[in-house]
Design an enzyme around this catalytic site. Structure first.
Site, PDB file in Angstrom:
ATOM      1  N   ASP A  51       0.835  -1.175  -0.040  1.00 30.02           N
ATOM      2  CA  ASP A  51      -0.027   0.099  -0.032  1.00 30.02           C
ATOM      3  C   ASP A  51       0.769   1.117   0.043  1.00 30.02           C
ATOM      4  O   ASP A  51       0.289   2.472   0.065  1.00 30.02           O
ATOM      5  CB  ASP A  51      -0.912  -0.129   1.158  1.00 30.02           C
ATOM      6  N   ASP A  55       4.855  -0.771   7.647  1.00 29.19           N
ATOM      7  CA  ASP A  55       4.074  -1.153   8.508  1.00 29.19           C
ATOM      8  C   ASP A  55       5.062  -2.166   9.596  1.00 29.19           C
ATOM      9  O   ASP A  55       5.979  -2.542   9.171  1.00 29.19           O
ATOM     10  CB  ASP A  55       3.020  -1.957   7.837  1.00 29.19           C
ATOM     11  N   ASP A 124       7.184   5.561  21.208  1.00 25.86           N
ATOM     12  CA  ASP A 124       6.914   6.970  21.580  1.00 25.86           C
ATOM     13  C   ASP A 124       5.460   7.128  22.287  1.00 25.86           C
ATOM     14  O   ASP A 124       4.598   6.718  22.219  1.00 25.86           O
ATOM     15  CB  ASP A 124       6.820   7.668  20.128  1.00 25.86           C
ATOM     16  N   ASP A 226       7.523  12.133  23.954  1.00 25.67           N
ATOM     17  CA  ASP A 226       7.561  13.308  23.015  1.00 25.67           C
ATOM     18  C   ASP A 226       7.048  14.472  23.647  1.00 25.67           C
ATOM     19  O   ASP A 226       6.091  14.530  24.622  1.00 25.67           O
ATOM     20  CB  ASP A 226       6.518  13.140  21.859  1.00 25.67           C
ATOM     21  N   GLU A 280      11.855  13.875  25.207  1.00 28.45           N
ATOM     22  CA  GLU A 280      12.366  14.919  24.270  1.00 28.45           C
ATOM     23  C   GLU A 280      12.169  16.331  25.279  1.00 28.45           C
ATOM     24  O   GLU A 280      11.287  16.815  25.538  1.00 28.45           O
ATOM     25  CB  GLU A 280      11.419  15.061  23.162  1.00 28.45           C
ATOM     26  N   HIS A 354      13.874  11.876  13.098  1.00 22.41           N
ATOM     27  CA  HIS A 354      12.713  12.045  12.200  1.00 22.41           C
ATOM     28  C   HIS A 354      12.444  13.683  12.051  1.00 22.41           C
ATOM     29  O   HIS A 354      11.438  13.999  11.304  1.00 22.41           O
ATOM     30  CB  HIS A 354      11.400  11.244  12.615  1.00 22.41           C
ATOM     31  N   ASP A 355      12.515  14.431  13.097  1.00 24.07           N
ATOM     32  CA  ASP A 355      12.465  15.783  13.090  1.00 24.07           C
ATOM     33  C   ASP A 355      13.590  16.691  12.431  1.00 24.07           C
ATOM     34  O   ASP A 355      13.501  17.980  12.656  1.00 24.07           O
ATOM     35  CB  ASP A 355      12.209  16.339  14.630  1.00 24.07           C
TER      36      ASP A 355
END
Length: 582
Positions: A51, A55, A124, A226, A280, A354-355
């Site tokens: 898709d 995953d 997370d 987070d 974080e 990822h940030d």
């Protein structure tokens, strides 16, 4: 109940002075101090069901690769049910898996398979806010009489205009959104799709702690928290002192009762389960970090900060001709300051996630002739510094920024809403796009590059985000059996770190602090000494770090050839990294 590792943490009490004197004191061992964490952005790691979205089954299929890196734990970005306004950081059900990632059975299998490979699993924890589609908020926004109204933070319209608060993602910049059914404004430090929870309400905290226990009972090993420094707010919302925090965001990390909440979380969940925790540290300064991580405070194990990003974005070069687009001197002093600031606690070390944009594009060079060298140099840095390294997937291949040119190429809410805000303000959107090509978060979120086949082996169909066009050259398959590849070097560096316990627990001391191109430091412990010399520039550089090198052994280096050391002067080629055992 106190964590075993925290009970025994008294041996850390002299760590700060040891860093200054160069004399190491052994710290009480803890798995998370010795670990290398590997961060997986699930939607970009491996698609198993065609898709275009990564995953859980895809992750399971690649666990042997992760194990063979030599890492010890995986940190999964959110996999909970979410409408994906912010790619999972807007959670609509804390106890369900997002269907695009699979099922709860898939998650349980991932935990089992990871543990079978001696890999721990960290999730997370997003509890500053929920999705606006969470059942709590759907009820809360329907009426002030809802039992969930006080689960969130509101400003009644009859009180007038809400006090100024800024939002990270809102196109208008405000952190308030009017809600007609309740005739009140709700607070959202991030997007309007992410309403902030009211931690002053004990029922909110109780629900969060129960949710944490749910996942720990499933066998996970801890949480990455987070924006955890943002959770505490004064519900009266006084005007903030613009002198003390001109950007407002810096005040968010100093909310009342913050440390009371973290201590309560530790008492109620973290300590009884003896689980790992890293926060974080949004807007936390080095002067405040010890309050989060000192073992005696019984709050968090570690807190990571944004110091490297701030230096990279906000400083100017140290002088003409350094070929470094920021101040390396400032970067060195920042890491040194934070190392001392944790006190009896423990540092977290990272350069990419990822940030952030890709590590090699930001702190090294992704030019063809320099990408591999600089990627190896940065790996040397992260794996020889004091503290626990957090490694972002793909950096072990030297994956680089994709540098999108059009706003339509971006998926990230931060970039897209920033563009909309500039349009409304009549700003320079083309300049913004040039900046985002270097610093945008989607640079790190492009699909993992497994092989040179279509879509880099990530999927058999078009992925949710474009694959970096360099994938035919930069991919795991091409590097797997290349002894000189970035991947091979990363594995070697991880092994080196694990084989030298004193490199993990020993002290850190900055050397040659004013050198504009070279980052050099001494690691000492248990009678062992390691000198690390790193050239952060694309030019030859010299450093005079101090120790005599005549008897030094070259323990790790990123060039295929290297001369034996002599005297006290170290000559380094572009992006060269050398670790000497003295």
């Amino acid at each position: 109940m106190i964590k075993t590792s925290r009970k025994k943490a008294g041996a850390l009490r002299d760590e700060r002075s040891a860093a200054r004197t160069g004399v190491s004191n052994d710290t009480e061992p803890a798995w998370w101090k010795e670990a290398v964490f590997y961060q997986i952005y699930p939607r970009s790691f491996q698609d198993s069901d065609r898709d275009g979205v990564g995953d859980l089954r895809g992750i399971v299929s690649r666990l042997d690769y992760v194990r063979d890196l030599g890492v010890d734990a995986i940190w999964l970005n959110p996999v909970f049910a979410s409408p994906n306004a912010d790619n999972g950081y807007d959670i609509s059900d804390y106890r369900a898996i997002s269907p695009e990632f699979g099922t709860m059975e898939d998650f349980d299998r991932l935990v089992r398979e990871a543990h079978a490979r001696s890999l721990r699993v960290v999730l997370d924890l997003v509890v500053n806010h929920t999705s606006d589609e969470h059942p709590w908020f759907l009820s809360a926004r329907s009426s002030r009489r809802s039992p969930y109204y006080d689960f969130y933070l509101w400003w009644a319209a009859e009180r007038g205009t809400p006090p100024q608060r800024r939002s990270h993602f809102d196109p208008a910049g405000t952190a308030w959104r009017y809600n007609p059914p309740t005739d009140s404004y709700y607070l959202h430090y991030f997007s309007a799709r992410q309403p902030d929870l009211n931690w002053n309400n004990p029922h909110v905290r109780s629900e969060i702690y129960d949710m944490m226990r749910f996942w720990l009972d499933k066998g996970i090993d801890g949480f990455r928290m987070d924006s955890i420094s943002y959770i505490a707010k004064d519900p009266s919302f006084p005007e903030l002192d613009r002198t003390a925090c001109p950007d407002l965001f810096s005040c968010y990390a100093r909310g009342p009762r913050l440390h009371e909440y973290l201590h309560e979380m530790n008492r109620e969940v973290l300590a009884p389960y003896r689980c790992f925790s890293v926060g974080e540290g949004s807007a936390v300064t080095s002067g405040e970090v010890a309050r989060f991580v000192e073992p005696g405070r019984q709050e968090l194990d570690m807190l990571y900060h944004f110091g490297a990003a701030e230096v990279r974005n906000e400083t100017t070069p140290d002088g003409e001709g350094t070929d470094i687009p920021y101040s390396l001197i400032a970067l060195k002093r920042m890491f040194t300051r934070w190392d001392a600031a944790v006190g009896q606690g423990w540092p977290a070390i990272y350069l990419g996630n990822h940030d952030q944009p890709r590590m090699v594009s930001r702190f090294g060079s992704d030019e063809p002739g320099l990408r591999e060298l600089s990627a190896k140099m940065l790996a040397t840095f992260l794996l020889t510094m004091r503290g626990t390294p957090f490694w972002y997937m793909g950096d072990e291949l030297g994956m680089a920024n994709i540098r999108f040119r059009r706003i339509d190429d971006y998926d990230d809410i931060d970039t897209r809403n920033g563009y909309i805000r500039l349009q409304h303000e009549g700003g320079d959107t083309q300049l913004f796009l040039r900046e985002q090509a270097e610093v945008g978060r989607d640079n790190a979120r492009t699909p993992f590059q497994w092989n040179p086949t279509t879509y880099a082996g990530f999927s058999e169909v078009r992925p949710w985000l474009r694959v970096n066009p360099d994938y035919p050259r930069v991919n795991a398959a091409a590097q797997e059996h290349d002894a000189h590849s970035v991947l091979a070097y990363f594995r070697t560096a991880v092994t080196f770190r694990k084989q030298h316990r004193n490199l993990i627990y020993g002290s850190y001391r900055l050397l040659d602090a004013d050198n504009k191109r070279v980052y050099a430091y001494l690691r000492e412990g248990g009678g062992e000494r390691y000198l690390v010399a790193l050239n952060f520039s694309r030019r030859n550089a010299l450093t005079l770090p101090g120790p005599e090198l005549g008897r030094a052994r070259i323990a790790l280096h990123n060039y295929p050839d290297i001369a034996a050391p002599a005297g006290r002067v170290i000559e380094l080629r572009p992006f060269e990294a050398v670790v000497y055992e003295l």
